[in-house]
Design a protein around this motif. Structure first.
Motif, PDB file in Angstrom:
ATOM      1  N   PRO A 167       0.811  -1.222   0.000  1.00 41.27           N
ATOM      2  CA  PRO A 167       0.000   0.000   0.000  1.00 41.27           C
ATOM      3  C   PRO A 167       0.845   1.273   0.000  1.00 41.27           C
ATOM      4  CG  PRO A 167      -0.179  -1.160   2.119  1.00 41.27           C
ATOM      5  CD  PRO A 167       0.638  -2.029   1.216  1.00 41.27           C
ATOM      6  N   GLY A 168       2.081   1.210   0.498  1.00 38.12           N
ATOM      7  CA  GLY A 168       2.987   2.367   0.504  1.00 38.12           C
ATOM      8  C   GLY A 168       4.389   1.862   0.264  1.00 38.12           C
ATOM      9  N   TYR A 169       5.314   2.143   1.215  1.00 36.07           N
ATOM     10  CA  TYR A 169       6.691   1.668   1.107  1.00 36.07           C
ATOM     11  C   TYR A 169       6.710   0.145   0.892  1.00 36.07           C
ATOM     12  CZ  TYR A 169      11.410   0.418   2.199  1.00 36.07           C
ATOM     13  OH  TYR A 169      12.658  -0.116   2.122  1.00 36.07           O
ATOM     14  N   GLY A 170       7.642  -0.323   0.062  1.00 36.25           N
ATOM     15  CA  GLY A 170       7.764  -1.777  -0.127  1.00 36.25           C
ATOM     16  C   GLY A 170       8.342  -2.164  -1.472  1.00 36.25           C
ATOM     17  N   GLY A 171       9.635  -1.904  -1.661  1.00 34.94           N
ATOM     18  CA  GLY A 171      10.279  -2.203  -2.942  1.00 34.94           C
ATOM     19  C   GLY A 171      10.287  -3.698  -3.259  1.00 34.94           C
ATOM     20  N   GLY A 188       5.492  12.745   4.490  1.00 35.32           N
ATOM     21  CA  GLY A 188       5.272  11.466   5.165  1.00 35.32           C
ATOM     22  C   GLY A 188       5.385  10.330   4.169  1.00 35.32           C
ATOM     23  N   GLU A 189       4.944   9.153   4.580  1.00 38.34           N
ATOM     24  CA  GLU A 189       4.942   8.002   3.662  1.00 38.34           C
ATOM     25  C   GLU A 189       3.779   8.171   2.695  1.00 38.34           C
ATOM     26  OE1 GLU A 189       4.847   4.226   5.626  1.00 38.34           O
ATOM     27  OE2 GLU A 189       4.711   3.097   3.742  1.00 38.34           O
ATOM     28  N   VAL A 190       4.016   7.905   1.422  1.00 40.92           N
ATOM     29  CA  VAL A 190       2.948   8.051   0.424  1.00 40.92           C
ATOM     30  C   VAL A 190       2.725   6.716  -0.281  1.00 40.92           C
ATOM     31  CG1 VAL A 190       3.267  10.531   0.017  1.00 40.92           C
ATOM     32  CG2 VAL A 190       4.640   8.874  -1.286  1.00 40.92           C
ATOM     33  N   GLY A 191       1.541   6.558  -0.825  1.00 42.86           N
ATOM     34  CA  GLY A 191       1.229   5.324  -1.544  1.00 42.86           C
ATOM     35  C   GLY A 191       0.118   5.560  -2.555  1.00 42.86           C
ATOM     36  N   ARG A 232      -1.819   8.819  -5.005  1.00 43.37           N
ATOM     37  CA  ARG A 232      -1.149  10.061  -4.595  1.00 43.37           C
ATOM     38  C   ARG A 232       0.346   9.977  -4.894  1.00 43.37           C
ATOM     39  NH1 ARG A 232       0.389  11.990   1.195  1.00 43.37           N
ATOM     40  NH2 ARG A 232       0.757  14.207   0.850  1.00 43.37           N
ATOM     41  N   LYS A 233       0.922   8.835  -4.571  1.00 40.69           N
ATOM     42  CA  LYS A 233       2.345   8.652  -4.839  1.00 40.69           C
ATOM     43  C   LYS A 233       2.607   8.742  -6.338  1.00 40.69           C
ATOM     44  CE  LYS A 233       4.445   4.442  -4.959  1.00 40.69           C
ATOM     45  NZ  LYS A 233       5.116   3.210  -4.487  1.00 40.69           N
ATOM     46  N   GLN A 234       1.761   8.103  -7.125  1.00 40.59           N
ATOM     47  CA  GLN A 234       1.984   8.094  -8.574  1.00 40.59           C
ATOM     48  C   GLN A 234       1.897   9.510  -9.156  1.00 40.59           C
ATOM     49  OE1 GLN A 234      -0.614   5.078 -10.268  1.00 40.59           O
ATOM     50  NE2 GLN A 234       1.024   3.605  -9.975  1.00 40.59           N
TER      51      GLN A 234
HETATM   52  N1  UDP Z   1       7.799   3.916  -1.392  1.00 36.63           N
HETATM   53  C1  UDP Z   1       6.467   4.201  -1.203  1.00 36.63           C
HETATM   54  N2  UDP Z   1       6.140   5.215  -0.354  1.00 36.63           N
HETATM   55  C2  UDP Z   1       7.049   5.951   0.307  1.00 36.63           C
HETATM   56  C3  UDP Z   1       8.426   5.648   0.109  1.00 36.63           C
HETATM   57  C4  UDP Z   1       8.776   4.621  -0.746  1.00 36.63           C
HETATM   58  O1  UDP Z   1       5.589   3.568  -1.777  1.00 36.63           O
HETATM   59  O2  UDP Z   1       6.657   6.841   1.056  1.00 36.63           O
HETATM   60  C5  UDP Z   1       8.166   2.833  -2.334  1.00 36.63           C
HETATM   61  C6  UDP Z   1       8.850   3.326  -3.586  1.00 36.63           C
HETATM   62  O3  UDP Z   1       7.888   3.819  -4.514  1.00 36.63           O
HETATM   63  C7  UDP Z   1       9.587   2.063  -4.049  1.00 36.63           C
HETATM   64  C8  UDP Z   1       9.955   1.387  -2.725  1.00 36.63           C
HETATM   65  O4  UDP Z   1       9.092   1.947  -1.729  1.00 36.63           O
HETATM   66  O5  UDP Z   1       8.718   1.207  -4.764  1.00 36.63           O
HETATM   67  C9  UDP Z   1      11.408   1.629  -2.330  1.00 36.63           C
HETATM   68  O6  UDP Z   1      12.205   0.802  -3.130  1.00 36.63           O
HETATM   69  P1  UDP Z   1      13.698   1.214  -3.540  1.00 36.63           P
HETATM   70  O7  UDP Z   1      14.249   0.065  -4.327  1.00 36.63           O
HETATM   71  O8  UDP Z   1      13.707   2.528  -4.206  1.00 36.63           O
HETATM   72  O9  UDP Z   1      14.459   1.395  -2.167  1.00 36.63           O
HETATM   73  P2  UDP Z   1      14.767   0.409  -0.921  1.00 36.63           P
HETATM   74  O10 UDP Z   1      14.130   1.065   0.245  1.00 36.63           O
HETATM   75  O11 UDP Z   1      14.187  -0.939  -1.244  1.00 36.63           O
HETATM   76  O12 UDP Z   1      16.259   0.417  -0.797  1.00 36.63           O
END
Ligand code: UDP
Length: 350
Positions: free
Chosen positions: A12-16, A232-235, A238-240
């Protein structure tokens, strides 16, 4: 496919890693493979999803208790399914270190994607367990830092579903940084470059446990609600939109970035990336085509003024085929074929 237990797929947000595992599953299913995805609760995929833990752990990333519990339950599940006449051919692992250490405990080969950097500790770990798993790097830069003698099975880049990202040829008046608040991800250097260029900077990302002091010291004093803002954290959408509307994406890293999903996400939106020439940035950024490689904050500021030279359509094209999930899945497919027909090609030479 073994994903980490922390965050559902898609994230949903952060999570590569979760994004990568999700796209890889889609690519493999499209190529006709039967894929079962073991992932954190709440995950969705065209693969068959199996959730072995009662809940996900987004605020406990790296806590061994949850990783071991997740992996041990998955290995038991794999054994049970084999006993019931539904064996898997391969376990493809993206989850920390546990499955590599326990790879000799199951009857099928383990392919392990290296998502993190080679450090003194991880290098020693992989050398120790090298003959029981097939290790795959995600960039040439990462492969080049493997400890001497450690044989890898190949380099397969991370996938991105470009059609999931909005293309925007006209941009708004800000530059963007998105990431973790680790010193080596360089948010503080993005601030310096944006100030030097006199442009607005938007910062986004979670402040994960252990990152509070850096944020308070290096970032918070510069937030003025105008030129430098933290969202803050975005997803989600909004993130796009943030990625799509930015004039440029800043990547002032000071580590051997193993891949850097944020760079390809920006490019998918037609947003040029201005990066320091570290790690996979040197493979993903094609100077003059989809961004610029610069040496410091001053040259980054100068490059911000020149991003108008980059064609947004060319940015998107530069990642479209190269990191397409089916192309990436085909890269892994070639490794899976080798894995199922021979003994591990990894191990430590000599
Ligand atoms: N991301 C996100 N929201 C945030 C910060 C990061 O969705 O607020 C996502 C970002 O779009 C990417 C992933 O988290 O898909 C981070 O992956 P990246 O390989 O850039 O870095 P890592 O943290 O894995 O080293």
């Amino acid at each position: 496919m073994l994903a980490p237990p922390w965050i559902p797929i898609p994230p949903p947000g952060y999570g590569g890693i979760e994004l990568v595992v999700g796209a890889l599953c889609e690519g493999l299913v499209r190529l006709g493979h039967s894929v079962t995805l073991f992932a954190a609760p709440g995950s969705r995929s065209s693969a068959t999803v199996r959730e072995v833990l009662p809940r996900c752990h987004p605020y406990e990333i790296g806590h061994s208790l949850y990783e071991i519990d997740h992996v041990a339950r998955v290995l038991a599940d794999i054994d049970d399914m084999a006993d019931q006449g539904n064996p898997f051919d391969i376990l493809h692992d993206h989850c920390g270190f546990t499955a590599v250490a326990l790879a000799d405990r199951i009857r099928i080969p383990v392919v392990h994607t290296l998502h993190g950097p080679f450090t003194v500790d991880t290098s020693a770990f992989y050398r120790h367990y090298a003959d029981q798993a097939w290790l795959v790097a995600i960039s040439e830069a990462q492969r080049a830092t493997a400890p001497p003698g450690l044989r890898l099975s190949g380099v397969v880049p991370n996938p991105i579903e470009v059609s999931d990202w909005p293309f925007r040829p006209t941009k708004e008046d800000y530059v963007l940084w998105v990431g973790r608040f680790e010193h080596f991800k360089g948010a503080h250097r993005a601030i310096a470059a944006a100030r030097e260029a006199n442009v607005r900077l938007l910062l986004a990302g979670p402040i994960q446990p252990g990152q509070e002091a850096y944020f308070q010291r290096e970032i918070a004093p510069h937030l003025d609600g105008n030129q430098v803002r933290y969202l803050g954290e975005v997803g989600g959408g909004r993130k796009q939109q943030l990625f799509a509307n930015a004039r440029a994406f800043l990547m002032p890293i000071s580590w051997i970035e193993p891949f850097g999903m944020v760079m390809v996400e920006a490019m998918a939106c037609g947003t040029p990336v201005i990066a320091f020439p570290q790690g996979a940035a040197t493979e993903i950024v094609q100077p003059g085509l989809n961004g610029f490689l610069v040496d410091d904050e001053e040259t980054m500021a100068a490059a911000i003024a020149n991003v108008g030279q980059i064609d947004p359509a060319a940015c998107r094209e530069s990642v479209d085929v190269r990191f397409n999930p089916e192309v990436v899945a085909a890269g892994y497919e070639a490794i899976y074929r080798r894995v199922t027909t021979s003994r591990p090609a990894t191990g430590v030479a000599g």
